[in-house]
Design a protein around this motif. Structure first.
Motif, PDB file in Angstrom:
ATOM      1  N   SER A  59       0.886  -1.166   0.000  1.00  0.00           N
ATOM      2  CA  SER A  59       0.000   0.000   0.000  1.00  0.00           C
ATOM      3  C   SER A  59       0.922   1.214   0.000  1.00  0.00           C
ATOM      4  CB  SER A  59      -0.868  -0.033   1.260  1.00  0.00           C
ATOM      5  OG  SER A  59      -0.925   1.225   1.864  1.00  0.00           O
ATOM      6  N   GLU A  60       0.597   2.205  -0.798  1.00  0.00           N
ATOM      7  CA  GLU A  60       1.528   3.339  -0.991  1.00  0.00           C
ATOM      8  C   GLU A  60       1.985   3.951   0.324  1.00  0.00           C
ATOM      9  OE1 GLU A  60       0.836   6.403  -3.748  1.00  0.00           O
ATOM     10  OE2 GLU A  60       0.261   5.065  -5.368  1.00  0.00           O
ATOM     11  N   LEU A  61       1.026   4.272   1.180  1.00  0.00           N
ATOM     12  CA  LEU A  61       1.373   4.990   2.407  1.00  0.00           C
ATOM     13  C   LEU A  61       2.142   4.108   3.390  1.00  0.00           C
ATOM     14  CD1 LEU A  61       1.304   7.545   4.002  1.00  0.00           C
ATOM     15  CD2 LEU A  61      -1.034   7.088   4.668  1.00  0.00           C
ATOM     16  N   ARG A  62       1.664   2.868   3.558  1.00  0.00           N
ATOM     17  CA  ARG A  62       2.346   1.982   4.518  1.00  0.00           C
ATOM     18  C   ARG A  62       3.766   1.646   4.023  1.00  0.00           C
ATOM     19  NH1 ARG A  62      -2.988  -0.291   5.060  1.00  0.00           N
ATOM     20  NH2 ARG A  62      -2.500  -1.932   3.567  1.00  0.00           N
ATOM     21  N   LEU A  63       3.896   1.492   2.711  1.00  0.00           N
ATOM     22  CA  LEU A  63       5.219   1.208   2.151  1.00  0.00           C
ATOM     23  C   LEU A  63       6.147   2.410   2.341  1.00  0.00           C
ATOM     24  CD1 LEU A  63       6.902  -0.886   0.609  1.00  0.00           C
ATOM     25  CD2 LEU A  63       6.145   0.164  -1.505  1.00  0.00           C
TER      26      LEU A  63
END
Lengths: 226, 97
Positions: free
Chosen positions: B11-15
């Motif tokens: 996931s963009e934010l978690r990554l």
């Protein structure tokens, strides 16, 4: 940035690369600001010490160099008081330890050299004392250049590496061959006046010059990177 | 053969949060918020998910009188990130071949 779960592999790689690069850049900028402040403080202190020594003909003002780490710490603390804290990282920690090592070695050597020179001046004849005396500045400039170069390698900054090499080795050679003395002996008419200037102001100017090449200039470059 | 990608990290934010923490010993919440450009609410939710999975630890403390939230990556998080990178490589290798 959203919680998008439909990313391509390229997009994932892009995010990872960008965030790691950003983190490194933040550390670089923070180190750049610290180097810039350290350079300006060193230049200012060197000029003040040189001027005071010239005016009073008293070497006691060299002890002001001991206050330099505290001045740098105080000014850094003041300048960075409103800035967002940079996360502590392995890179930042390596740079901090490099400079801590420099501070320990440089100050210890400075103390030892001054005590040794004082002792030699009191116990030996002038011609022997001149040969035995340790010139601390050239070694400190060499150590400083080495630390700037190592910092440059850690931060992958070619500017910093070259400034460290030029500032450190250049300063060491300059001091070892007494380039200032040679230059002044060729242009000064009044030998007594020349000797006062060389004893007082010139070492300060040399320290200021190499602090500019080795600290202020690379610090400014790192600080201003986009 | 494609390896499965950890859905928690994909996931963009978690990554982005994990990538920031991988290169730092620790990072404060405002710094992560500034770097990722996420809203405080969204970021809190994602940080909580990563924390619940044991990938990061969240320490709530004070800096003077100011509350301060510090995030750190855990050994489990580090391992998960490495596995994710390995899995990612298999996708990229197929594409370059």
């Amino acid at each position: 940035m959203e919680a998008n779960n439909n990313m391509t592999a390229e997009r994932s790689l892009e995010i990872i690369t960008a965030q790691i690069a950003q983190s490194r850049k933040d550390v670089s900028k923070d180190v750049g600001l610290s180097l810039y402040i350290a350079g300006l403080c060193t230049m200012g202190t060197a000029i003040i010490i040189g001027t005071c020594t010239l005016l009073t003909n008293n070497g006691i003002f060299y002890l002001l160099y001991f206050a330099l780490p505290f001045v740098i710490w105080g000014v850094s603390h003041y300048v960075k008081r409103n800035q967002a804290p940079v996360p502590s990282s392995f890179i930042g920690s390596m740079v901090a330890k490099t400079w801590l090592t420099f501070a320990i070695f440089a100050l210890s050597f400075f103390v030892f050299a001054n005590l040794f020179d004082h002792l030699v001046a009191r116990t030996s004849s002038p011609d022997v004392a001149v040969r035995l005396m340790i010139q601390p500045f050239r070694t400190i400039l060499l150590l400083m250049g080495m630390c700037v170069t190592i910092t440059g390698y850690i931060l992958k900054s070619r500017w910093l590496v070259w400034c460290g090499i030029i500032g450190g080795i250049g300063g060491f050679i300059w001091e070892t061959f007494d380039v200032t003395g040679t230059l002044f002996s060729r242009i000064a008419d009044d030998i007594s006046n020349y000797s006062g200037v060389v004893q007082g102001l010139i070492p300060g100017i040399i320290v200021a010059l190499f602090a500019f090449i080795g600290l202020t200039l690379p610090g400014l470059m790192l600080k201003r990177q986009k | 053969m494609f390896q499965p990608l950890d859905p928690l990290l994909h996931s963009e934010l978690r990554l982005a949060i994990m990538s920031l923490l991988i290169s730092s010993d620790e990072a404060e919440f405002p710094y992560i918020k500034e770097q990722t450009g996420a809203t405080a609410g969204n970021l809190s939710v994602q940080v909580e998910k990563l924390s619940a999975a044991g990938y990061i630890t969240v320490e709530k403390t004070f800096k003077g009188k100011r509350p301060c939230t510090i995030c750190r990556i855990t050994p489990d998080g580090l391992k998960a990130f490495e596995t994710y990178i390995e899995a990612l490589k298999s996708y990229l290798e197929v594409k370059t071949n």
